[in-house]
Design a protein around this motif. Structure first.
Motif, PDB file in Angstrom:
ATOM      1  N   TRP A 163      -3.302  11.311  23.742  1.00  0.00           N
ATOM      2  CA  TRP A 163      -3.543  10.741  22.425  1.00  0.00           C
ATOM      3  C   TRP A 163      -4.417  11.625  21.540  1.00  0.00           C
ATOM      4  O   TRP A 163      -4.724  11.260  20.400  1.00  0.00           O
ATOM      5  CB  TRP A 163      -4.224   9.377  22.580  1.00  0.00           C
ATOM      6  N   GLN A 164      -4.792  12.771  22.026  1.00  0.00           N
ATOM      7  CA  GLN A 164      -5.733  13.612  21.283  1.00  0.00           C
ATOM      8  C   GLN A 164      -5.177  14.048  19.931  1.00  0.00           C
ATOM      9  O   GLN A 164      -5.836  13.901  18.886  1.00  0.00           O
ATOM     10  CB  GLN A 164      -6.108  14.840  22.123  1.00  0.00           C
ATOM     11  N   LYS A 165      -3.970  14.585  19.904  1.00  0.00           N
ATOM     12  CA  LYS A 165      -3.381  15.043  18.638  1.00  0.00           C
ATOM     13  C   LYS A 165      -3.117  13.870  17.693  1.00  0.00           C
ATOM     14  O   LYS A 165      -3.280  13.982  16.473  1.00  0.00           O
ATOM     15  CB  LYS A 165      -2.093  15.815  18.908  1.00  0.00           C
ATOM     16  N   ALA A 166      -2.694  12.732  18.254  1.00  0.00           N
ATOM     17  CA  ALA A 166      -2.414  11.569  17.410  1.00  0.00           C
ATOM     18  C   ALA A 166      -3.691  11.048  16.753  1.00  0.00           C
ATOM     19  O   ALA A 166      -3.688  10.656  15.574  1.00  0.00           O
ATOM     20  CB  ALA A 166      -1.760  10.468  18.242  1.00  0.00           C
ATOM     21  N   LEU A 167      -4.798  11.040  17.491  1.00  0.00           N
ATOM     22  CA  LEU A 167      -6.059  10.572  16.923  1.00  0.00           C
ATOM     23  C   LEU A 167      -6.573  11.527  15.845  1.00  0.00           C
ATOM     24  O   LEU A 167      -7.126  11.092  14.827  1.00  0.00           O
ATOM     25  CB  LEU A 167      -7.092  10.417  18.033  1.00  0.00           C
ATOM     26  N   THR A 168      -6.388  12.816  16.066  1.00  0.00           N
ATOM     27  CA  THR A 168      -6.788  13.792  15.045  1.00  0.00           C
ATOM     28  C   THR A 168      -5.936  13.643  13.794  1.00  0.00           C
ATOM     29  O   THR A 168      -6.445  13.698  12.661  1.00  0.00           O
ATOM     30  CB  THR A 168      -6.680  15.216  15.599  1.00  0.00           C
ATOM     31  N   ALA A 169      -4.620  13.443  13.977  1.00  0.00           N
ATOM     32  CA  ALA A 169      -3.734  13.240  12.825  1.00  0.00           C
ATOM     33  C   ALA A 169      -4.073  11.945  12.089  1.00  0.00           C
ATOM     34  O   ALA A 169      -3.962  11.865  10.863  1.00  0.00           O
ATOM     35  CB  ALA A 169      -2.281  13.222  13.289  1.00  0.00           C
ATOM     36  N   GLN A 170      -4.513  10.915  12.840  1.00  0.00           N
ATOM     37  CA  GLN A 170      -4.889   9.654  12.217  1.00  0.00           C
ATOM     38  C   GLN A 170      -6.097   9.824  11.297  1.00  0.00           C
ATOM     39  O   GLN A 170      -6.221   9.131  10.280  1.00  0.00           O
ATOM     40  CB  GLN A 170      -5.201   8.613  13.290  1.00  0.00           C
ATOM     41  N   LEU A 171      -6.972  10.762  11.642  1.00  0.00           N
ATOM     42  CA  LEU A 171      -8.127  11.017  10.789  1.00  0.00           C
ATOM     43  C   LEU A 171      -7.685  11.576   9.433  1.00  0.00           C
ATOM     44  O   LEU A 171      -8.223  11.185   8.386  1.00  0.00           O
ATOM     45  CB  LEU A 171      -9.073  11.991  11.495  1.00  0.00           C
ATOM     46  N   TYR A 172      -6.707  12.470   9.440  1.00  0.00           N
ATOM     47  CA  TYR A 172      -6.181  13.009   8.177  1.00  0.00           C
ATOM     48  C   TYR A 172      -5.462  11.907   7.382  1.00  0.00           C
ATOM     49  O   TYR A 172      -5.551  11.861   6.149  1.00  0.00           O
ATOM     50  CB  TYR A 172      -5.233  14.170   8.452  1.00  0.00           C
ATOM     51  N   PHE A 173      -4.734  11.035   8.089  1.00  0.00           N
ATOM     52  CA  PHE A 173      -4.077   9.918   7.410  1.00  0.00           C
ATOM     53  C   PHE A 173      -5.119   8.987   6.788  1.00  0.00           C
ATOM     54  O   PHE A 173      -4.932   8.469   5.680  1.00  0.00           O
ATOM     55  CB  PHE A 173      -3.208   9.141   8.395  1.00  0.00           C
ATOM     56  N   CYS A 174      -6.214   8.798   7.485  1.00  0.00           N
ATOM     57  CA  CYS A 174      -7.288   7.956   6.975  1.00  0.00           C
ATOM     58  C   CYS A 174      -7.845   8.522   5.672  1.00  0.00           C
ATOM     59  O   CYS A 174      -8.081   7.782   4.715  1.00  0.00           O
ATOM     60  CB  CYS A 174      -8.384   7.846   8.029  1.00  0.00           C
ATOM     61  N   ALA A 175      -8.053   9.838   5.624  1.00  0.00           N
ATOM     62  CA  ALA A 175      -8.573  10.472   4.408  1.00  0.00           C
ATOM     63  C   ALA A 175      -7.567  10.378   3.260  1.00  0.00           C
ATOM     64  O   ALA A 175      -7.943  10.128   2.107  1.00  0.00           O
ATOM     65  CB  ALA A 175      -8.910  11.933   4.689  1.00  0.00           C
ATOM     66  N   ARG A 176      -6.290  10.581   3.579  1.00  0.00           N
ATOM     67  CA  ARG A 176      -5.260  10.515   2.533  1.00  0.00           C
ATOM     68  C   ARG A 176      -5.059   9.088   2.035  1.00  0.00           C
ATOM     69  O   ARG A 176      -4.897   8.861   0.836  1.00  0.00           O
ATOM     70  CB  ARG A 176      -3.951  11.075   3.083  1.00  0.00           C
ATOM     71  N   ARG A 177      -5.098   8.126   2.947  1.00  0.00           N
ATOM     72  CA  ARG A 177      -4.882   6.722   2.573  1.00  0.00           C
ATOM     73  C   ARG A 177      -6.062   6.174   1.778  1.00  0.00           C
ATOM     74  O   ARG A 177      -5.887   5.449   0.790  1.00  0.00           O
ATOM     75  CB  ARG A 177      -4.686   5.895   3.840  1.00  0.00           C
TER      76      ARG A 177
END
Length: 529
Positions: A367-381
């Motif tokens: 889940w490491q890459k998915a959690l890192t990508a979720q952080l970018y989604f959080c910033a964009r959202r």
């Protein structure tokens, strides 16, 4: 057409005398203005390379500051205000010793902008041109003298009835012992970001007549550094005039001259995220602040004070430096302080990577890459909204346990990914690895950082500038303060000239990219311009 030689004294130390035995001189097409080609990317010639001219015989050529040309090979010498009087040679010149005395020096007019070109020629081929008298065709006696790349040939006819004599020089002499070619060599080395010792040694191995290392250092001190400072001040004033009265969103980042916590210099840059240009850049030395750990805060303070004289700073995007966070909170409460997402993601990735190596936390690695990508989604959202950022990030804990509805949230009540068709390994809320992961992603510091996540702005431009600065001022070498500052300013001029350059396209008009496999992507390919 005149001829120019490269002396073999290239790369010599202060004790070395310029040599004059070589097999490879150069042909030089002379002009009134010395131009030095710059070995950088295409169209990378900055304003400094184009607009600085010499003062000769009391005639001052004022550079047209409004014409910002980036063509290759334009002229660059020095601002007229930095040149004084008298010099003996390139290797023994003083700071104020560069006023010409003889009539052989050339005058500059404001309309002249002629490019110098050099062509390498073997020395014996050149000497053969002067072996005969041009009047009576008799044998002629020759006496040669080299001063750096300046070759002077004294020709005297051996015929007693003719006695024709002349003095020929391969390039324009700008002052006693100083010539266009000598300045051009020093300028080209500095502007290209090359190591002077290596560049001069390369010429020496080729058997060329060039200046000594001491002569280069004198040219850098007397001509090049004052010229770069002069142009930098002009361009900085122009940048400030363009943003005067505007409300700006800036990004800032610091770059130390050495790794670790023992740096001597810190370069701090502030970039306008709209125009992608460096508005202000400050060099801080460790003894100005009481230690290297305080330099980044001082650099930001100076940059902000300079920018705020002309414009208003609406938002500032930086990394998570604790001193900067406290300074902006106490001294600049009107400035919205945001954190660059990449820096937070980098820290999160390190913690997850270390946690996934534990024996009872193997699922975290998946889940490491998915959690890192979720952080970018959080910033964009969230787009800079702290409440939305917090709710989106809190939803991660539910998502990894296969719960995709979040009734406790107001702005993000449910996941937006739709129906999941690919089978996944989900966490169990009672498992040890979930508890340890929960402690990392919902730590107090992490939640505070999430609230300040930046939306569309980031510090990637500053990181690009720092990489460019490594070209002009490598961390491998130590520079004195004036030299380090001049190299920093040259990097700013170069960056601002090329930051908004059009993307390279094919003949059909499509954008072209190069595929790179970089270390931080762990083998994954990325597209780069």
């Amino acid at each position: 057409m005149q001829v120019s030689t490269f002396p073999e004294s290239v790369g010599q130390t202060d004790e070395d005398a310029p040599g004059c035995s070589t097999s490879f001189p150069m042909l030089c097409e002379s002009s009134q203005i010395c131009s030095a080609p710059v070995m950088l990317d295409r169209s990378c010639q900055t304003h400094a390379v184009q607009s600085i001219h010499f003062r000769s015989k009391g005639v001052t050529a004022t550079p047209p500051m409004s014409n910002f040309s980036s063509q290759f090979g334009k002229s660059f010498l020095t601002s007229s205000q930095y040149i004084s009087s008298g010099s003996n040679s390139d290797s023994e010149s003083e700071v104020d010793d560069y006023l010409p005395e003889s009539d052989e020096t050339s005058e500059l007019s404001e309309d002249e902008d002629v490019q110098l070109t050099f062509v390498m020629v073997e020395k014996k081929k050149l000497v053969n041109l002067f072996s005969q008298c041009p009047v009576c065709s008799s044998e002629a006696s020759l006496r040669e003298n080299c001063s750096g790349s300046l070759l002077t040939i004294h020709q005297l006819c051996d015929n007693d009835t003719c006695k024709f004599k002349r003095v020929w020089k391969n390039q324009e002499q700008l002052s006693r012992g100083t010539s266009e070619g000598n300045i051009a060599i020093s300028n080209a080395i500095f502007m290209s970001g090359s190591s002077p010792a290596k560049a001069l040694k390369m010429f020496k191995f080729m058997g060329m007549h060039v200046i000594s290392y001491a002569a280069y250092m004198q040219h850098q001190k007397t001509f090049i550094i004052p010229s770069v400072d002069y142009i930098y001040d002009e361009e900085k004033a122009a940048c400030m005039a363009r943003v005067a009265g505007h409300s700006l969103t800036l990004s800032g980042d610091g770059r130390a001259d050495s790794p670790g916590h023992s740096a001597k210099y810190m370069v701090y840059s502030l970039m306008d995220t709209t125009t992608k240009s460096i508005l202000c850049c400050e060099l801080v030395q460790f003894n100005e602040t009481g230690g290297s750990s305080y330099m980044e805060k001082e650099g930001l303070r100076r940059c902000l004070a300079s920018v705020m004289q002309s414009a208003t700073v609406k938002e500032l995007v930086t990394d998570r430096h604790p001193q900067i966070r406290k300074y902006l909170r106490d001294e600049c409460p009107e400035v919205k302080h945001s954190f660059d997402t990449w820096h937070i993601a980098k820290g999160l990735k390190k913690k997850l990577s270390a946690l996934s190596k534990r024996k009872d936390c193997k699922l975290i690695a998946l889940w490491q890459k998915a959690l890192t990508a979720q952080l970018y989604f959080c910033a964009r959202r969230g787009d800079g909204n702290g409440e939305v950022n917090t709710e989106v990030w809190k939803a991660v804990g539910n998502h990894i346990t296969n719960q995709h509805v979040h009734p406790e949230n107001t702005h993000f009540p449910a996941c937006e990914h739709g129906e999941l068709t690919i089978p996944r390994q989900w966490f169990s809320e009672e498992s040890i690895q979930y508890q340890k992961l929960h402690d990392v992603i919902y730590s107090r510091r992490m939640m505070n950082d999430i609230k300040q996540l930046s939306g569309s702005s980031n510090t990637s431009g500053n990181e690009t500038f720092n990489a460019l600065l490594n070209h002009f001022a490598p961390k491998l070498y130590h520079y004195r303060y004036r030299s380090q500052r001049a190299r920093m300013r040259l990097a700013v001029l170069h960056f601002n000239e090329n930051s908004c350059r059009d993307h390279k396209r094919s003949r059909s008009g499509e954008q072209l990219f190069a595929v790179k496999y970089v270390k931080y992507k762990e083998g994954c390919q990325i597209k780069k311009c």
